[in-house]
Design a protein around this motif. Structure first.
Motif, PDB file in Angstrom:
ATOM      1  N   VAL A   5       0.849  -1.135  -0.114  1.00 55.03           N
ATOM      2  CA  VAL A   5       0.226  -0.053  -0.064  1.00 55.03           C
ATOM      3  C   VAL A   5       0.882   1.452   0.013  1.00 55.03           C
ATOM      4  N   ILE A   6       2.201   1.112   0.248  1.00 57.08           N
ATOM      5  CA  ILE A   6       2.793   2.217   0.432  1.00 57.08           C
ATOM      6  C   ILE A   6       3.570   2.516  -0.908  1.00 57.08           C
ATOM      7  N   LYS A   7       3.556   1.650  -1.698  1.00 60.85           N
ATOM      8  CA  LYS A   7       4.335   1.843  -3.062  1.00 60.85           C
ATOM      9  C   LYS A   7       3.873   3.423  -3.780  1.00 60.85           C
ATOM     10  N   GLY A   8       4.708   4.033  -3.985  1.00 61.80           N
ATOM     11  CA  GLY A   8       4.557   5.127  -4.802  1.00 61.80           C
ATOM     12  C   GLY A   8       4.374   6.133  -3.907  1.00 61.80           C
ATOM     13  N   ARG A   9       4.192   5.913  -2.719  1.00 62.68           N
ATOM     14  CA  ARG A   9       3.476   6.938  -1.728  1.00 62.68           C
ATOM     15  C   ARG A   9       4.509   7.550  -0.778  1.00 62.68           C
ATOM     16  N   ASN A  10       4.491   8.821  -0.290  1.00 65.24           N
ATOM     17  CA  ASN A  10       5.120   9.384   0.506  1.00 65.24           C
ATOM     18  C   ASN A  10       4.997   8.788   2.053  1.00 65.24           C
ATOM     19  N   VAL A  11       6.085   8.761   2.775  1.00 76.92           N
ATOM     20  CA  VAL A  11       5.835   7.946   3.932  1.00 76.92           C
ATOM     21  C   VAL A  11       7.120   8.599   4.812  1.00 76.92           C
ATOM     22  N   THR A  12       6.888   8.631   6.057  1.00 77.27           N
ATOM     23  CA  THR A  12       7.850   8.761   7.007  1.00 77.27           C
ATOM     24  C   THR A  12       8.053   7.774   8.144  1.00 77.27           C
ATOM     25  N   GLY A  13       9.067   7.898   8.925  1.00 72.31           N
ATOM     26  CA  GLY A  13       9.503   6.740   9.818  1.00 72.31           C
ATOM     27  C   GLY A  13      10.567   7.196  10.716  1.00 72.31           C
ATOM     28  N   PHE A  14      11.071   6.411  11.497  1.00 66.50           N
ATOM     29  CA  PHE A  14      12.191   6.553  12.341  1.00 66.50           C
ATOM     30  C   PHE A  14      13.622   6.421  11.332  1.00 66.50           C
ATOM     31  N   THR A  15      14.364   7.590  11.530  1.00 67.62           N
ATOM     32  CA  THR A  15      15.490   7.644  10.691  1.00 67.62           C
ATOM     33  C   THR A  15      16.579   6.908  10.949  1.00 67.62           C
ATOM     34  N   THR A  16      17.376   6.508   9.959  1.00 71.41           N
ATOM     35  CA  THR A  16      18.557   5.882  10.056  1.00 71.41           C
ATOM     36  C   THR A  16      19.620   6.511  10.961  1.00 71.41           C
ATOM     37  N   LYS A  17      19.675   8.033  10.858  1.00 67.53           N
ATOM     38  CA  LYS A  17      20.462   8.797  11.460  1.00 67.53           C
ATOM     39  C   LYS A  17      20.181   8.647  12.976  1.00 67.53           C
ATOM     40  N   GLY A  18      18.830   8.534  13.144  1.00 69.19           N
ATOM     41  CA  GLY A  18      18.394   8.180  14.668  1.00 69.19           C
ATOM     42  C   GLY A  18      19.041   7.079  15.249  1.00 69.19           C
ATOM     43  N   GLU A  19      18.891   6.049  14.412  1.00 66.66           N
ATOM     44  CA  GLU A  19      19.565   4.837  14.943  1.00 66.66           C
ATOM     45  C   GLU A  19      21.093   4.979  15.214  1.00 66.66           C
ATOM     46  N   GLU A  20      21.598   5.562  14.499  1.00 67.25           N
ATOM     47  CA  GLU A  20      23.060   5.882  14.729  1.00 67.25           C
ATOM     48  C   GLU A  20      23.359   6.672  15.747  1.00 67.25           C
ATOM     49  N   GLU A  21      22.494   7.727  16.194  1.00 67.35           N
ATOM     50  CA  GLU A  21      22.856   8.343  17.302  1.00 67.35           C
ATOM     51  C   GLU A  21      22.402   7.831  18.520  1.00 67.35           C
ATOM     52  N   GLU A  22      21.384   6.731  18.428  1.00 70.55           N
ATOM     53  CA  GLU A  22      21.120   5.927  19.550  1.00 70.55           C
ATOM     54  C   GLU A  22      22.168   4.986  19.822  1.00 70.55           C
ATOM     55  N   GLY A  23      22.929   4.708  18.847  1.00 70.58           N
ATOM     56  CA  GLY A  23      24.086   3.519  18.950  1.00 70.58           C
ATOM     57  C   GLY A  23      23.468   2.267  18.752  1.00 70.58           C
ATOM     58  N   VAL A  24      22.396   1.955  18.279  1.00 75.55           N
ATOM     59  CA  VAL A  24      21.704   0.601  18.077  1.00 75.55           C
ATOM     60  C   VAL A  24      21.469   0.042  16.568  1.00 75.55           C
ATOM     61  N   LEU A  25      22.373   0.832  15.692  1.00 74.68           N
ATOM     62  CA  LEU A  25      22.249   0.106  14.380  1.00 74.68           C
ATOM     63  C   LEU A  25      22.914  -1.134  14.054  1.00 74.68           C
ATOM     64  N   ASP A  26      23.824  -1.545  15.043  1.00 73.46           N
ATOM     65  CA  ASP A  26      24.452  -2.884  14.824  1.00 73.46           C
ATOM     66  C   ASP A  26      23.698  -3.770  15.357  1.00 73.46           C
ATOM     67  N   THR A  27      22.683  -3.475  16.556  1.00 67.68           N
ATOM     68  CA  THR A  27      21.802  -4.456  17.051  1.00 67.68           C
ATOM     69  C   THR A  27      20.608  -4.828  16.356  1.00 67.68           C
ATOM     70  N   ILE A  28      20.255  -3.715  15.378  1.00 68.59           N
ATOM     71  CA  ILE A  28      19.281  -3.979  14.361  1.00 68.59           C
ATOM     72  C   ILE A  28      19.678  -4.893  13.472  1.00 68.59           C
ATOM     73  N   LYS A  29      21.029  -4.766  12.922  1.00 66.12           N
ATOM     74  CA  LYS A  29      21.679  -5.471  11.861  1.00 66.12           C
ATOM     75  C   LYS A  29      21.699  -7.101  12.388  1.00 66.12           C
TER      76      LYS A  29
END
Length: 239
Positions: free
Chosen positions: A156-180
């Protein structure tokens, strides 16, 4: 005929270590509580459901920085309407999707774990969409969209504008490696892979929402209220 004035808030049933000392992520409390309040104040009946009928609170969301006194009072009062529905969570099998005009995916990092495979919740959202209702998600709630499809089987989101938590935010929280380590993409990456146009908020923690027709998304915990308000506004435009 407009869809029913009733909202279903989806809740993650996952939990996993994320914070220092092994403290766990789970449901980010205000990402369900604030939309619950918005919908109730707008005259909606509101139900809560998770894939398993269970939930665990996100540790960070229960700290004083994030759970302010009025919110804490509601959350800790087991007789409040919100807490009673949280403690008696529905499962998808107990939900008739046709009863709802809004599907709203609340979040917490744990949503990245279970939402992509939450077939029951995804089917509910897909049905609400097919019935002409509003589908909405905040923060990491966009992880649900991997299985929310239109009548042609397209996201349903194909071709539509969406937002959500940023990858930059994950980096700032230091949790990107955990997500990976969970083998899950960030919300930005997931949205792009589904063919959506990801729109970043001015900053990772700024209240920010996007409305694209009947699709409404928000960027982070600070966006829970405005995203729910935007979902109500989109609903009120339905015929």
């Amino acid at each position: 005929m407009a869809p029913p004035r009733r909202a279903l808030i989806a809740v993650t049933s996952a939990h996993a270590p994320l914070y220092p000392g092994g403290k766990e992520t789970g449901l980010f409390i205000t990402e369900a509580l604030h939309p619950f309040d918005v919908f109730r104040n707008a005259g909606f009946e509101v139900d809560l459901a998770s894939e398993t009928g269970k939930y665990s609170p996100d540790w960070l969301s229960t700290t004083d920085d994030w759970l302010k006194p009025n919110d804490r009072k509601i959350y800790e009062d087991r007789n409040s309407e919100f807490r009673r529905k949280l403690d008696n969570m529905l499962t998808p099998a107990q939900v008739n999707p046709d009863d709802y005009g809004i599907f709203f995916a609340s979040a917490g990092h744990a949503s990245l774990i279970d939402y992509p495979d939450a077939k029951g919740l995804q089917k509910i959202a897909s049905t609400v969409w097919a019935d002409g209702g509003v589908v909405s998600a905040v923060c990491h709630g966009g992880a649900i969209f991997t299985g929310v499809v239109d009548s042609n089987g397209a996201p349903v989101i194909k071709g539509r504008n969406v937002t959500g938590f940023t990858t930059k935010g994950e980096e700032e929280e230091g949790v990107l490696d955990t997500i990976k380590s969970w083998n899950r993409p960030t919300i930005e990456a997931s949205a792009t892979s589904l063919g959506a146009h990801y729109v970043s908020p001015p900053g990772p923690w700024d209240a920010f929402t996007q409305t694209d027709g009947r699709l409404v998304t928000g960027a982070n915990p600070a966006s829970a209220t405005v995203t729910a308000e935007a979902a109500v506004a989109a609903f009120d435009k339905l015929k």
